[in-house]
Design a protein around this motif. Structure first.
Motif, PDB file in Angstrom:
ATOM      1  N   SER A 171       1.401  -0.733  -0.055  1.00  8.78           N
ATOM      2  CA  SER A 171       0.317   0.339  -0.036  1.00  8.78           C
ATOM      3  C   SER A 171       0.720   1.489   0.298  1.00  8.78           C
ATOM      4  O   SER A 171       0.624   2.509  -0.787  1.00  8.78           O
ATOM      5  N   SER A 172       1.710   1.550   0.709  1.00  6.87           N
ATOM      6  CA  SER A 172       2.416   2.555   0.637  1.00  6.87           C
ATOM      7  C   SER A 172       4.057   2.229   0.205  1.00  6.87           C
ATOM      8  O   SER A 172       4.794   3.340   0.143  1.00  6.87           O
ATOM      9  N   SER A 173       3.931   1.831  -0.107  1.00  7.01           N
ATOM     10  CA  SER A 173       4.849   1.192  -1.523  1.00  7.01           C
ATOM     11  C   SER A 173       5.666   0.849  -2.653  1.00  7.01           C
ATOM     12  O   SER A 173       5.802   2.064  -3.375  1.00  7.01           O
ATOM     13  N   ILE A 174       3.987   1.020  -3.533  1.00 10.43           N
ATOM     14  CA  ILE A 174       3.887   0.407  -4.602  1.00 10.43           C
ATOM     15  C   ILE A 174       4.130   1.366  -5.506  1.00 10.43           C
ATOM     16  O   ILE A 174       4.161   3.208  -5.167  1.00 10.43           O
ATOM     17  N   LEU A 175       5.195   1.324  -7.029  1.00 12.68           N
ATOM     18  CA  LEU A 175       6.117   2.017  -7.145  1.00 12.68           C
ATOM     19  C   LEU A 175       6.776   2.652  -7.574  1.00 12.68           C
ATOM     20  O   LEU A 175       7.145   4.170  -7.785  1.00 12.68           O
ATOM     21  N   SER A 176       7.187   3.033  -6.043  1.00 15.09           N
ATOM     22  CA  SER A 176       8.621   3.565  -5.503  1.00 15.09           C
ATOM     23  C   SER A 176       9.598   3.169  -6.051  1.00 15.09           C
ATOM     24  O   SER A 176      10.254   4.118  -5.660  1.00 15.09           O
ATOM     25  N   GLU A 177       9.731   2.075  -6.181  1.00 12.87           N
ATOM     26  CA  GLU A 177      11.168   1.595  -6.052  1.00 12.87           C
ATOM     27  C   GLU A 177      10.826  -0.065  -7.392  1.00 12.87           C
ATOM     28  O   GLU A 177       9.686  -0.447  -6.978  1.00 12.87           O
ATOM     29  N   GLU A 178      11.918  -0.223  -7.458  1.00 12.37           N
ATOM     30  CA  GLU A 178      11.563  -1.240  -9.003  1.00 12.37           C
ATOM     31  C   GLU A 178      11.734  -3.108  -8.384  1.00 12.37           C
ATOM     32  O   GLU A 178      11.851  -2.544  -6.952  1.00 12.37           O
ATOM     33  N   ILE A 179      10.675  -3.449  -8.755  1.00 11.37           N
ATOM     34  CA  ILE A 179      10.263  -4.884  -7.687  1.00 11.37           C
ATOM     35  C   ILE A 179      10.242  -5.923  -9.133  1.00 11.37           C
ATOM     36  O   ILE A 179       9.706  -5.212 -10.235  1.00 11.37           O
ATOM     37  N   ASP A 180      10.322  -6.914  -8.193  1.00  9.85           N
ATOM     38  CA  ASP A 180      10.217  -8.330  -9.287  1.00  9.85           C
ATOM     39  C   ASP A 180       8.874  -8.864  -9.447  1.00  9.85           C
ATOM     40  O   ASP A 180       8.992  -9.287  -8.075  1.00  9.85           O
ATOM     41  N   VAL A 181       7.631  -8.741 -10.045  1.00  7.00           N
ATOM     42  CA  VAL A 181       6.707  -9.281  -9.504  1.00  7.00           C
ATOM     43  C   VAL A 181       6.725 -10.882  -9.947  1.00  7.00           C
ATOM     44  O   VAL A 181       5.676 -11.146  -9.351  1.00  7.00           O
ATOM     45  N   THR A 182       7.662 -11.327 -10.776  1.00  7.82           N
ATOM     46  CA  THR A 182       7.234 -12.869 -10.359  1.00  7.82           C
ATOM     47  C   THR A 182       7.679 -13.594  -9.194  1.00  7.82           C
ATOM     48  O   THR A 182       7.899 -14.469  -9.106  1.00  7.82           O
ATOM     49  N   LYS A 183       8.436 -13.102  -8.200  1.00  8.90           N
ATOM     50  CA  LYS A 183       8.597 -13.196  -7.288  1.00  8.90           C
ATOM     51  C   LYS A 183       7.843 -12.677  -6.119  1.00  8.90           C
ATOM     52  O   LYS A 183       7.593 -13.996  -5.301  1.00  8.90           O
ATOM     53  N   PHE A 184       6.351 -12.606  -6.748  1.00 10.02           N
ATOM     54  CA  PHE A 184       5.195 -12.975  -5.348  1.00 10.02           C
ATOM     55  C   PHE A 184       4.059 -13.009  -6.295  1.00 10.02           C
ATOM     56  O   PHE A 184       4.306 -13.329  -7.287  1.00 10.02           O
ATOM     57  N   GLY A 185       3.158 -13.849  -5.297  1.00 14.32           N
ATOM     58  CA  GLY A 185       1.787 -14.888  -5.947  1.00 14.32           C
ATOM     59  C   GLY A 185       0.774 -13.233  -6.004  1.00 14.32           C
ATOM     60  O   GLY A 185      -0.188 -13.325  -6.745  1.00 14.32           O
ATOM     61  N   LEU A 186       0.961 -12.891  -5.112  1.00 18.05           N
ATOM     62  CA  LEU A 186       0.026 -11.803  -5.260  1.00 18.05           C
ATOM     63  C   LEU A 186       0.480 -10.514  -4.686  1.00 18.05           C
ATOM     64  O   LEU A 186       1.550 -10.548  -3.516  1.00 18.05           O
ATOM     65  N   ILE A 187       0.325  -9.222  -4.777  1.00 14.44           N
ATOM     66  CA  ILE A 187       0.799  -8.072  -4.378  1.00 14.44           C
ATOM     67  C   ILE A 187      -0.438  -7.128  -3.938  1.00 14.44           C
ATOM     68  O   ILE A 187      -1.160  -7.373  -5.299  1.00 14.44           O
ATOM     69  N   TYR A 188      -1.022  -5.706  -3.302  1.00 14.58           N
ATOM     70  CA  TYR A 188      -2.023  -5.311  -3.405  1.00 14.58           C
ATOM     71  C   TYR A 188      -1.534  -4.203  -2.531  1.00 14.58           C
ATOM     72  O   TYR A 188      -0.275  -3.617  -1.587  1.00 14.58           O
ATOM     73  N   ALA A 189      -2.222  -3.323  -3.309  1.00 12.83           N
ATOM     74  CA  ALA A 189      -2.497  -2.194  -2.532  1.00 12.83           C
ATOM     75  C   ALA A 189      -3.457  -0.975  -2.088  1.00 12.83           C
ATOM     76  O   ALA A 189      -4.464  -0.542  -3.832  1.00 12.83           O
ATOM     77  N   GLY A 190      -3.902  -0.534  -1.391  1.00 15.21           N
ATOM     78  CA  GLY A 190      -4.783   0.397  -1.453  1.00 15.21           C
ATOM     79  C   GLY A 190      -3.747   1.450  -1.932  1.00 15.21           C
ATOM     80  O   GLY A 190      -2.776   2.312  -2.192  1.00 15.21           O
ATOM     81  N   ALA A 191      -4.910   2.837  -2.746  1.00 16.92           N
ATOM     82  CA  ALA A 191      -4.312   3.201  -3.777  1.00 16.92           C
ATOM     83  C   ALA A 191      -3.686   5.028  -3.153  1.00 16.92           C
ATOM     84  O   ALA A 191      -2.900   5.573  -4.451  1.00 16.92           O
ATOM     85  N   GLN A 192      -4.537   4.672  -2.210  1.00 19.86           N
ATOM     86  CA  GLN A 192      -4.593   6.608  -1.703  1.00 19.86           C
ATOM     87  C   GLN A 192      -3.315   7.023  -1.175  1.00 19.86           C
ATOM     88  O   GLN A 192      -3.342   8.468  -0.204  1.00 19.86           O
ATOM     89  N   LYS A 193      -2.425   6.381  -0.562  1.00 18.49           N
ATOM     90  CA  LYS A 193      -0.709   6.684  -0.561  1.00 18.49           C
ATOM     91  C   LYS A 193       0.236   7.484  -1.554  1.00 18.49           C
ATOM     92  O   LYS A 193       1.011   7.957  -1.243  1.00 18.49           O
ATOM     93  N   ASN A 194      -0.154   6.410  -2.638  1.00 18.71           N
ATOM     94  CA  ASN A 194       1.401   6.852  -4.047  1.00 18.71           C
ATOM     95  C   ASN A 194       0.673   6.510  -5.371  1.00 18.71           C
ATOM     96  O   ASN A 194       1.254   6.648  -6.339  1.00 18.71           O
ATOM     97  N   ILE A 195      -0.237   6.629  -4.932  1.00 16.60           N
ATOM     98  CA  ILE A 195      -1.471   6.411  -6.524  1.00 16.60           C
ATOM     99  C   ILE A 195      -2.554   7.248  -6.864  1.00 16.60           C
ATOM    100  O   ILE A 195      -2.649   7.594  -7.784  1.00 16.60           O
TER     101      ILE A 195
END
Ligand SMILES: *Cc1c(COP(=O)(O)O)cnc(C)c1O
Length: 357
Positions: A171-195
């Motif tokens: 929720s508070s880090s999505i799109l703030s740094e590069e990540i490798d999505v394939t290392k995760f089964g699921l990612i979730y984020a409330g939009a109201q911090k970074n989006i």
């Protein structure tokens, strides 16, 4: 006058995005109405929904094997949706590294056999446990972690080597740094911090994990239903999705997540260096686990903390009060906080220190 808004969420949005939204507010793309007033099944909104998804896929490098869902209910709703969809064997482990991590763990207990893989509660959540020391049980459906701890100002920079899928609250880090999505089964984020404004929650989930939700899972929380319907099973949060699309365009124009990360690291380094070189301000987080999004700090006393928050607000630096569980101050320096805002904060901190030493 616009202030520098350090709120933890809902939080500041890029000025250029707000200006575009303002320009398009009364008449979106020649339709003679705002994006808020039109059918979510009409062409103009469907185009927004599609573009937002395509841009997010591009920015994060999300492969086709993952579904991207735009849902409601906040990150908190995901605390239940995750076990309801993924706990197919009835067993999951949780990393308890803060307030939201702890809430996710408590909620999951309603749905199965849930255990703590590691906790940092012993030191008031000021560090991230060593990933090599996690107690991950055999046969779990997933391991849940909070990627960035918004209240305590820590972040996970290393992932454990495990066979089970990793589920991350970003929720508070999505799109703030590069990540490798394939290392995760699921990612979730409330939009109201970074989006975007509150009301939208992003779910990125590997398709092979969905379609086996518990029979009691509400239809609205069933990832397979949302994926099949392109997140348009019922009325989606149209305006936040539109705002997310504008923010994604903005990040892309800046150079994508890589460029965003560089700016964020620079902002965080400025602030931490200043705090570390000061004998007046303290950040209690283990240096290697420090968040680049949320920076908690204290002055020498609670009285001075309160004075700091109120005087900063008068100087146009607002929402610096720490969370009620930690006290002190917290500067949330999300993607949309310009480096000038961090510089202005540091200047104010210097002045306040001189006047109150
Ligand atoms: C803000 C936040 C939440 C809660 O989000 P809601 O959308 O209000 O439910 C959960 N987890 C993290 C890491 C957060 O920062």
């Amino acid at each position: 006058m616009r202030v520098y808004n350090f709120a933890a969420g809902p939080s500041t949005l890029p000025l250029s995005v707000l200006e575009t939204a303002q320009k398009e507010l009364l008449d979106y793309a020649g339709t003679g109405m705002s994006i808020m007033e039109m059918s979510h099944r009409g062409k103009p909104f469907m185009a927004v929904n599609d573009e937002a998804q395509a841009l997010l896929r591009e920015l994060l490098g999300i492969p086709e094997e993952y579904a991207v869902l735009f849902v409601q209910g906040g990150a908190t709703q995901q605390f239940a949706a995750v076990p309801l969809n993924l706990m197919q064997k009835g067993k999951a482990d949780y990393l308890v590294t803060g307030n939201f991590a702890s809430k996710a763990y408590e909620e999951a207990q309603k749905y199965g056999d849930v255990a703590i893989a590691a906790s940092s509660k012993d030191k008031a959540y000021t560090y991230i446990p060593d990933m090599k020391t996690l107690k991950v049980r055999d046969g779990i459906d997933y391991l849940h972690m909070t990627h960035n701890n918004t209240i305590f100002g820590t972040r996970i920079t290393e992932l454990p080597e495990i066979d089970a899928p990793i589920v991350a609250d970003m929720s508070s880090s999505i799109l703030s740094e590069e990540i490798d999505v394939t290392k995760f089964g699921l990612i979730y984020a409330g939009a109201q911090k970074n989006i975007a404004p509150a009301g939208l929650t992003i779910v990125i989930v590997r398709r092979d994990l969905i379609g086996k939700a518990a029979p009691i899972c509400p239809v609205m929380l069933d990832y397979a239903v949302q994926a099949k319907n392109d997140s348009l099973y019922n009325t989606p949060p149209c305006f936040p999705i539109y705002m997310a699309m504008l923010v994604f365009r903005h990040i892309k124009a800046l150079g994508g997540v890589k460029a965003m990360q560089k700016i964020n690291e620079e902002k965080a380094a400025l602030l931490y260096d200043f705090i570390d070189n000061s004998s007046f301000y303290t950040n209690r987080v283990n240096p290697k686990d420090r968040s680049i999004m949320n920076v908690p700090f204290v002055s020498p006393s609670e009285e001075l903390d309160a004075k700091f928050v109120s005087e900063a607000a008068k100087a146009g630096l607002v929402s610096l009060k720490g969370h009620r569980v930690t006290g002190g101050m917290r500067a949330s320096i999300y993607n949309a906080m310009p480096i000038e805002g961090v510089r202005a904060l540091i200047d104010f901190m210097k002045k306040f220190e001189m006047e109150n030493k």
